[in-house]
Design an enzyme around this catalytic site. Structure first.
Site, PDB file in Angstrom:
ATOM      1  N   GLY A 219      40.245  35.845  39.722  1.00  0.00           N
ATOM      2  CA  GLY A 219      41.269  36.558  38.957  1.00  0.00           C
ATOM      3  C   GLY A 219      41.757  37.859  39.573  1.00  0.00           C
TER       4      GLY A 219
ATOM      5  CD  GLU B 292      36.577  40.844  36.629  1.00  0.00           C
ATOM      6  OE1 GLU B 292      37.348  40.266  37.403  1.00  0.00           O
ATOM      7  OE2 GLU B 292      35.599  40.294  36.088  1.00  0.00           O
ATOM      8  CG  ASP B 293      40.474  39.052  35.961  1.00  0.00           C
ATOM      9  OD1 ASP B 293      39.408  39.555  35.541  1.00  0.00           O
ATOM     10  OD2 ASP B 293      40.672  37.829  35.972  1.00  0.00           O
TER      11      ASP B 293
ATOM     12  CG  ASP C 230      36.882  39.733  27.080  1.00  0.00           C
ATOM     13  OD1 ASP C 230      37.468  40.293  26.145  1.00  0.00           O
ATOM     14  OD2 ASP C 230      36.492  38.548  27.008  1.00  0.00           O
ATOM     15  CB  THR C 231      32.033  40.620  26.495  1.00  0.00           C
ATOM     16  OG1 THR C 231      31.662  40.101  27.779  1.00  0.00           O
ATOM     17  CG2 THR C 231      32.748  39.546  25.688  1.00  0.00           C
ATOM     18  N   GLY C 232      32.372  42.900  28.836  1.00  0.00           N
ATOM     19  CA  GLY C 232      31.633  43.807  29.703  1.00  0.00           C
ATOM     20  C   GLY C 232      30.450  43.135  30.382  1.00  0.00           C
TER      21      GLY C 232
ATOM     22  CB  THR D 122      31.767  39.646  34.298  1.00  0.00           C
ATOM     23  OG1 THR D 122      32.012  38.535  33.439  1.00  0.00           O
ATOM     24  CG2 THR D 122      31.879  39.206  35.747  1.00  0.00           C
TER      25      THR D 122
ATOM     26  CE  LYS E 223      41.374  40.063  26.568  1.00  0.00           C
ATOM     27  NZ  LYS E 223      41.084  38.679  26.143  1.00  0.00           N
TER      28      LYS E 223
ATOM     29  CG  PHE F  83      43.222  33.964  26.501  1.00  0.00           C
ATOM     30  CD1 PHE F  83      41.849  34.125  26.633  1.00  0.00           C
ATOM     31  CD2 PHE F  83      43.914  33.292  27.508  1.00  0.00           C
ATOM     32  CE1 PHE F  83      41.169  33.624  27.738  1.00  0.00           C
ATOM     33  CE2 PHE F  83      43.235  32.785  28.621  1.00  0.00           C
ATOM     34  CZ  PHE F  83      41.869  32.950  28.727  1.00  0.00           C
TER      35      PHE F  83
ATOM     36  NE  ARG G 239      42.909  31.343  38.981  1.00  0.00           N
ATOM     37  CZ  ARG G 239      41.899  31.916  38.309  1.00  0.00           C
ATOM     38  NH1 ARG G 239      41.982  33.170  37.946  1.00  0.00           N
ATOM     39  NH2 ARG G 239      40.835  31.214  37.992  1.00  0.00           N
TER      40      ARG G 239
HETATM   41  P1  IMP Z   1      33.580  39.733  30.409  1.00  0.00           P
HETATM   42  O1  IMP Z   1      32.362  39.374  31.163  1.00  0.00           O
HETATM   43  O2  IMP Z   1      33.534  39.253  28.990  1.00  0.00           O
HETATM   44  O3  IMP Z   1      33.973  41.182  30.497  1.00  0.00           O
HETATM   45  O4  IMP Z   1      34.719  38.819  30.958  1.00  0.00           O
HETATM   46  C1  IMP Z   1      35.501  39.093  32.035  1.00  0.00           C
HETATM   47  C2  IMP Z   1      36.109  37.790  32.485  1.00  0.00           C
HETATM   48  O5  IMP Z   1      36.548  36.968  31.381  1.00  0.00           O
HETATM   49  C3  IMP Z   1      37.352  38.063  33.273  1.00  0.00           C
HETATM   50  O6  IMP Z   1      37.056  38.213  34.626  1.00  0.00           O
HETATM   51  C4  IMP Z   1      38.184  36.840  33.012  1.00  0.00           C
HETATM   52  O7  IMP Z   1      37.850  35.831  33.924  1.00  0.00           O
HETATM   53  C5  IMP Z   1      37.776  36.376  31.651  1.00  0.00           C
HETATM   54  N1  IMP Z   1      38.764  36.795  30.629  1.00  0.00           N
HETATM   55  C6  IMP Z   1      38.549  37.618  29.597  1.00  0.00           C
HETATM   56  N2  IMP Z   1      39.647  37.782  28.857  1.00  0.00           N
HETATM   57  C7  IMP Z   1      40.616  37.031  29.447  1.00  0.00           C
HETATM   58  C8  IMP Z   1      42.009  36.804  29.151  1.00  0.00           C
HETATM   59  O8  IMP Z   1      42.606  37.336  28.194  1.00  0.00           O
HETATM   60  N3  IMP Z   1      42.664  35.976  30.003  1.00  0.00           N
HETATM   61  C9  IMP Z   1      42.066  35.383  31.066  1.00  0.00           C
HETATM   62  N4  IMP Z   1      40.774  35.576  31.383  1.00  0.00           N
HETATM   63  C10 IMP Z   1      40.049  36.399  30.579  1.00  0.00           C
HETATM   64 MG    MG Z   2      37.597  36.439  36.114  1.00  0.00          MG
END
Ligand code: IMP
Ligand code: MG
Length: 183
Positions: free
Chosen positions: A41, A106-107, A110-112, A114, A138, A159, A172
């Site tokens: 991403g 990172e793109d 989200d939850t944090g 990764t 987010k 999303f 993408r």
């Molecule tokens: P985290 O580990 O929940 O912070 O997730 C991060 C990863 O979730 C990003 O690198 C994306 O691959 C995926 N992700 C989270 N939200 C979105 C979204 O709105 N669109 C596309 N991918 C997302």
């Molecule tokens: Mg990703």
């Protein structure tokens, strides 16, 4: 799929990415940087961001996949998901990070989950500094306390696709960031 609505236009992305590049150039004046992109991403964000940084830099890439109970994108759209805290490394970095300035790119934050895992992993390489650049954030979805150091845009819990972000590997290549409607 219903029509995608533009959330952030290509012009607004370009403006913000050049501001982030200028900030990084200032913060690391006289030093060099390793940009570590999170596949897939972040590929587009990294290539645009790096061209706005007027410093010596190299690129590296790291691959991760979430497993456990991360649902399909369709389920994710409908109901969100709860992380089990499992992130699998599918590709490690190629070069030594020891005593280097590392910026993980990172793109979206989200939850944090990764980035929490990646941060821990990269800190084991003993970099001189470790920063996070995330195009999108987010904050309302956060499950682990983590902030980006260079954040492009804070967005609501939608999303989104485009500019590197996918829905089931598609979209993408969209130049704008668009919202996928929840049916
Ligand atoms: P985290 O580990 O929940 O912070 O997730 C991060 C990863 O979730 C990003 O690198 C994306 O691959 C995926 N992700 C989270 N939200 C979105 C979204 O709105 N669109 C596309 N991918 C997302
Ligand atoms: Mg990703």
């Amino acid at each position: 799929m219903a029509e995608l609505k533009v959330l952030i236009s290509r012009q607004d992305i370009a403006t913000r990415v050049s501001e982030l590049g200028a900030q990084i150039t200032k913060d690391f004046a006289g030093q060099s940087i390793i940009f570590v992109g999170v596949l897939k991403g972040a590929a587009i964000f990294l290539s645009d961001l790096a061209r706005q940084v007027a410093l010596d830099c190299t690129f590296d890439f790291i691959g991760v996949s979430s497993y456990g109970n991360r649902p399909s994108p369709t389920q994710e759209l409908k109901s969100g998901w709860d992380s089990t805290g499992e992130v699998k490394l599918t590709k490690d970095v190629d070069q030594s990070m020891k005593d280097k300035n590392v910026i993980v790119v990172e793109d979206i934050l989200d939850t944090g989950l990764t980035l929490t895992v990646l941060k821990k992993l990269l800190l084991a390489h003993q970099p001189r500094t470790l920063k996070i650049a995330a195009l999108l954030d987010k904050p309302s979805r956060r499950k682990l306390p983590l902030e980006g150091d260079y954040v492009g845009f804070k967005i609501p819990d939608e999303f989104v696709v485009g500019y590197g972000l996918d829905y089931a590997e598609k979209y993408r290549n969209l130049a704008d960031i668009c919202v996928v409607p929840r049916e």
